[in-house]
Design a protein around this motif. Structure first.
Motif, PDB file in Angstrom:
ATOM      1  N   MET A  97      -2.883  -4.335  -7.875  1.00  0.00           N
ATOM      2  CA  MET A  97      -2.317  -4.445  -9.222  1.00  0.00           C
ATOM      3  C   MET A  97      -0.798  -4.619  -9.181  1.00  0.00           C
ATOM      4  O   MET A  97      -0.237  -5.520  -9.791  1.00  0.00           O
ATOM      5  CB  MET A  97      -2.680  -3.210 -10.041  1.00  0.00           C
ATOM      6  N   ILE A  98      -0.128  -3.750  -8.427  1.00  0.00           N
ATOM      7  CA  ILE A  98       1.334  -3.754  -8.470  1.00  0.00           C
ATOM      8  C   ILE A  98       1.942  -4.924  -7.707  1.00  0.00           C
ATOM      9  O   ILE A  98       3.102  -5.284  -7.940  1.00  0.00           O
ATOM     10  CB  ILE A  98       1.911  -2.427  -7.926  1.00  0.00           C
ATOM     11  N   SER A  99       1.155  -5.546  -6.811  1.00  0.00           N
ATOM     12  CA  SER A  99       1.691  -6.679  -6.052  1.00  0.00           C
ATOM     13  C   SER A  99       1.927  -7.893  -6.949  1.00  0.00           C
ATOM     14  O   SER A  99       2.598  -8.837  -6.538  1.00  0.00           O
ATOM     15  CB  SER A  99       0.739  -7.063  -4.919  1.00  0.00           C
ATOM     16  N   ALA A 100       1.398  -7.854  -8.159  1.00  0.00           N
ATOM     17  CA  ALA A 100       1.614  -8.960  -9.098  1.00  0.00           C
ATOM     18  C   ALA A 100       2.945  -8.838  -9.839  1.00  0.00           C
ATOM     19  O   ALA A 100       3.381  -9.792 -10.487  1.00  0.00           O
ATOM     20  CB  ALA A 100       0.467  -9.013 -10.113  1.00  0.00           C
ATOM     21  N   ARG A 103       0.830  -1.202   0.000  1.00  0.00           N
ATOM     22  CA  ARG A 103       0.000   0.000   0.000  1.00  0.00           C
ATOM     23  C   ARG A 103       0.870   1.261   0.000  1.00  0.00           C
ATOM     24  O   ARG A 103       0.510   2.269  -0.610  1.00  0.00           O
ATOM     25  CB  ARG A 103      -0.927   0.006   1.219  1.00  0.00           C
ATOM     26  N   ALA A 104       2.001   1.196   0.707  1.00  0.00           N
ATOM     27  CA  ALA A 104       2.901   2.340   0.732  1.00  0.00           C
ATOM     28  C   ALA A 104       3.484   2.608  -0.658  1.00  0.00           C
ATOM     29  O   ALA A 104       3.606   3.757  -1.089  1.00  0.00           O
ATOM     30  CB  ALA A 104       4.028   2.104   1.736  1.00  0.00           C
ATOM     31  N   VAL A 105       3.849   1.538  -1.368  1.00  0.00           N
ATOM     32  CA  VAL A 105       4.323   1.688  -2.743  1.00  0.00           C
ATOM     33  C   VAL A 105       3.211   2.268  -3.608  1.00  0.00           C
ATOM     34  O   VAL A 105       3.432   3.186  -4.414  1.00  0.00           O
ATOM     35  CB  VAL A 105       4.778   0.327  -3.312  1.00  0.00           C
ATOM     36  N   ALA A 106       2.002   1.734  -3.442  1.00  0.00           N
ATOM     37  CA  ALA A 106       0.858   2.222  -4.217  1.00  0.00           C
ATOM     38  C   ALA A 106       0.587   3.694  -3.925  1.00  0.00           C
ATOM     39  O   ALA A 106       0.274   4.471  -4.841  1.00  0.00           O
ATOM     40  CB  ALA A 106      -0.376   1.382  -3.897  1.00  0.00           C
ATOM     41  N   LEU A 107       0.722   4.071  -2.648  1.00  0.00           N
ATOM     42  CA  LEU A 107       0.477   5.468  -2.281  1.00  0.00           C
ATOM     43  C   LEU A 107       1.523   6.382  -2.905  1.00  0.00           C
ATOM     44  O   LEU A 107       1.197   7.473  -3.400  1.00  0.00           O
ATOM     45  CB  LEU A 107       0.482   5.613  -0.755  1.00  0.00           C
ATOM     46  N   ASN A 108       2.793   5.951  -2.893  1.00  0.00           N
ATOM     47  CA  ASN A 108       3.838   6.715  -3.576  1.00  0.00           C
ATOM     48  C   ASN A 108       3.486   6.917  -5.043  1.00  0.00           C
ATOM     49  O   ASN A 108       3.556   8.022  -5.580  1.00  0.00           O
ATOM     50  CB  ASN A 108       5.182   5.985  -3.484  1.00  0.00           C
ATOM     51  N   LEU A 109       3.108   5.836  -5.686  1.00  0.00           N
ATOM     52  CA  LEU A 109       2.792   5.876  -7.110  1.00  0.00           C
ATOM     53  C   LEU A 109       1.597   6.780  -7.378  1.00  0.00           C
ATOM     54  O   LEU A 109       1.601   7.569  -8.339  1.00  0.00           O
ATOM     55  CB  LEU A 109       2.494   4.447  -7.593  1.00  0.00           C
ATOM     56  N   TRP A 110       0.598   6.668  -6.540  1.00  0.00           N
ATOM     57  CA  TRP A 110      -0.619   7.477  -6.703  1.00  0.00           C
ATOM     58  C   TRP A 110      -0.318   8.962  -6.530  1.00  0.00           C
ATOM     59  O   TRP A 110      -0.782   9.800  -7.310  1.00  0.00           O
ATOM     60  CB  TRP A 110      -1.645   7.005  -5.672  1.00  0.00           C
ATOM     61  N   ARG A 111       0.489   9.298  -5.522  1.00  0.00           N
ATOM     62  CA  ARG A 111       0.815  10.703  -5.273  1.00  0.00           C
ATOM     63  C   ARG A 111       1.683  11.299  -6.377  1.00  0.00           C
ATOM     64  O   ARG A 111       1.626  12.490  -6.651  1.00  0.00           O
ATOM     65  CB  ARG A 111       1.500  10.837  -3.915  1.00  0.00           C
ATOM     66  N   TRP A 112       2.491  10.449  -6.995  1.00  0.00           N
ATOM     67  CA  TRP A 112       3.320  10.913  -8.106  1.00  0.00           C
ATOM     68  C   TRP A 112       2.539  11.012  -9.414  1.00  0.00           C
ATOM     69  O   TRP A 112       3.042  11.554 -10.387  1.00  0.00           O
ATOM     70  CB  TRP A 112       4.488   9.955  -8.350  1.00  0.00           C
ATOM     71  N   GLY A 113       1.343  10.444  -9.434  1.00  0.00           N
ATOM     72  CA  GLY A 113       0.600  10.392 -10.681  1.00  0.00           C
ATOM     73  C   GLY A 113       1.161   9.344 -11.620  1.00  0.00           C
ATOM     74  O   GLY A 113       1.019   9.443 -12.848  1.00  0.00           O
ATOM     75  N   GLY A 114       1.801   8.295 -11.037  1.00  0.00           N
ATOM     76  CA  GLY A 114       2.406   7.240 -11.848  1.00  0.00           C
ATOM     77  C   GLY A 114       1.374   6.285 -12.427  1.00  0.00           C
ATOM     78  O   GLY A 114       0.197   6.299 -12.050  1.00  0.00           O
ATOM     79  N   ASP A 115       1.818   5.450 -13.318  1.00  0.00           N
ATOM     80  CA  ASP A 115       0.951   4.519 -14.024  1.00  0.00           C
ATOM     81  C   ASP A 115       1.044   3.128 -13.390  1.00  0.00           C
ATOM     82  O   ASP A 115       2.081   2.470 -13.489  1.00  0.00           O
ATOM     83  CB  ASP A 115       1.378   4.446 -15.498  1.00  0.00           C
ATOM     84  N   LEU A 117      -3.579   5.268   3.192  1.00  0.00           N
ATOM     85  CA  LEU A 117      -3.104   3.903   2.981  1.00  0.00           C
ATOM     86  C   LEU A 117      -4.267   2.921   2.870  1.00  0.00           C
ATOM     87  O   LEU A 117      -4.137   1.871   2.231  1.00  0.00           O
ATOM     88  CB  LEU A 117      -2.190   3.472   4.130  1.00  0.00           C
ATOM     89  N   ARG A 118      -5.388   3.251   3.491  1.00  0.00           N
ATOM     90  CA  ARG A 118      -6.554   2.359   3.514  1.00  0.00           C
ATOM     91  C   ARG A 118      -7.615   2.765   2.494  1.00  0.00           C
ATOM     92  O   ARG A 118      -8.691   2.160   2.459  1.00  0.00           O
ATOM     93  CB  ARG A 118      -7.177   2.358   4.912  1.00  0.00           C
ATOM     94  N   SER A 119      -7.335   3.764   1.689  1.00  0.00           N
ATOM     95  CA  SER A 119      -8.330   4.219   0.717  1.00  0.00           C
ATOM     96  C   SER A 119      -8.533   3.177  -0.372  1.00  0.00           C
ATOM     97  O   SER A 119      -7.648   2.361  -0.652  1.00  0.00           O
ATOM     98  CB  SER A 119      -7.901   5.550   0.092  1.00  0.00           C
ATOM     99  N   GLU A 120      -9.694   3.203  -0.996  1.00  0.00           N
ATOM    100  CA  GLU A 120      -9.993   2.242  -2.053  1.00  0.00           C
ATOM    101  C   GLU A 120      -9.078   2.431  -3.251  1.00  0.00           C
ATOM    102  O   GLU A 120      -8.672   1.467  -3.893  1.00  0.00           O
ATOM    103  CB  GLU A 120     -11.458   2.359  -2.483  1.00  0.00           C
ATOM    104  N   ALA A 121      -8.752   3.685  -3.570  1.00  0.00           N
ATOM    105  CA  ALA A 121      -7.874   3.945  -4.715  1.00  0.00           C
ATOM    106  C   ALA A 121      -6.516   3.295  -4.511  1.00  0.00           C
ATOM    107  O   ALA A 121      -5.982   2.621  -5.402  1.00  0.00           O
ATOM    108  CB  ALA A 121      -7.713   5.452  -4.926  1.00  0.00           C
ATOM    109  N   VAL A 122      -5.958   3.463  -3.319  1.00  0.00           N
ATOM    110  CA  VAL A 122      -4.653   2.879  -3.007  1.00  0.00           C
ATOM    111  C   VAL A 122      -4.765   1.358  -2.933  1.00  0.00           C
ATOM    112  O   VAL A 122      -3.863   0.635  -3.385  1.00  0.00           O
ATOM    113  CB  VAL A 122      -4.109   3.462  -1.689  1.00  0.00           C
ATOM    114  N   SER A 123      -5.866   0.847  -2.397  1.00  0.00           N
ATOM    115  CA  SER A 123      -6.059  -0.609  -2.312  1.00  0.00           C
ATOM    116  C   SER A 123      -6.038  -1.248  -3.697  1.00  0.00           C
ATOM    117  O   SER A 123      -5.416  -2.295  -3.905  1.00  0.00           O
ATOM    118  CB  SER A 123      -7.393  -0.928  -1.629  1.00  0.00           C
TER     119      SER A 123
END
Length: 232
Positions: free
Chosen positions: A104-107, A58-70, A93-99
């Protein structure tokens, strides 16, 4: 469950002496199965440090989301693994967007490899540990003293997730949540690297018909009984 009652459960099945010393406990299972609640209760009961490995993703996802990454780019997701300083109670960290991004990225093999050693170091620390996730007993800590696989039906897990979202003031529909649960299950079970599955020697716990208190009590009994066996 109060710690005093947890101790009573252990004593009830004669968990004593060396069996209490520094176990490593792996707790795996799909989303909304109750594994996090159970893992925290086990950590409190046995006095062990706890890691929710899903928070790393989730922390990786949050980084990516805040950066506007793909999220569909493994390269961008891998870059987001750097500098994972995060606050555990950050609501984002618990938001649906980050979840969804985390799922996705955990794969991605690169992302899993980047976070692997951090999890293994936690599991291997002196004094034991409790880790929960989706590949703890199969990949992160295959030699764990106890491996617990917690599951529940997709329908029950969707109902739990819906209630959780509503408590946060978020609007959601059961069918949408159920569809998301099933999609996550398919991704977790179908990924090439570290797919979600019980370890061959895992203790299985289905929480579909259990309250959180009942699930914790059953988990404590299972784990304590296993640790009390010779050679555990």
């Amino acid at each position: 469950m109060p710690l005093s009652k947890q101790r009573g459960l252990a004593e009830e099945i004669e968990l004593k002496g060396e069996a209490l010393l520094a176990p490593v406990i792996a707790v795996d299972g799909p989303a909304a199965s109750g594994k996090g609640t159970i893992a925290r209760a086990l950590a409190e009961h046995f006095g062990l440090p706890h890691m929710d490995t899903g928070l790393l993703y989730r922390a990786v996802a949050l980084n990516l989301w805040r950066w506007g990454g793909d999220p569909s780019s493994e390269f961008e997701a891998l870059r987001a693994c750097d500098d994972l300083g995060f606050v555990h109670d950050d609501p984002e960290l618990r938001s649906e967007a980050v979840s969804k991004i985390a799922s996705m990225i955990s794969a991605y093999p690169g992302v899993r490899a980047a976070l692997l050693q951090r999890q293994r170091d936690f599991a291997g620390q002196e004094g034991g540990a409790v880790l929960d996730g989706r590949d703890i007993g199969t990949v992160i800590a295959p030699d764990a003293d106890v491996k617990l696989f917690v599951t529940a039906s997709p329908e029950v897990r969707a109902e739990r997730r819906l209630k959780e979202l509503e408590k946060r003031g978020m609007t959601a529909h059961y069918e949408d949540v159920l569809g998301d649960i099933r999609s996550r299950d398919a991704r977790d079970a179908g990924r090439e690297v570290a797919p979600l599955r019980p370890a061959p020697d895992a203790l299985l716990l289905d929480t579909s018909q259990l309250s959180p208190e009942q699930a914790i009590a059953d988990a404590l009994r299972l784990v304590a009984k296993h640790l009390s066996q010779p050679g555990a």
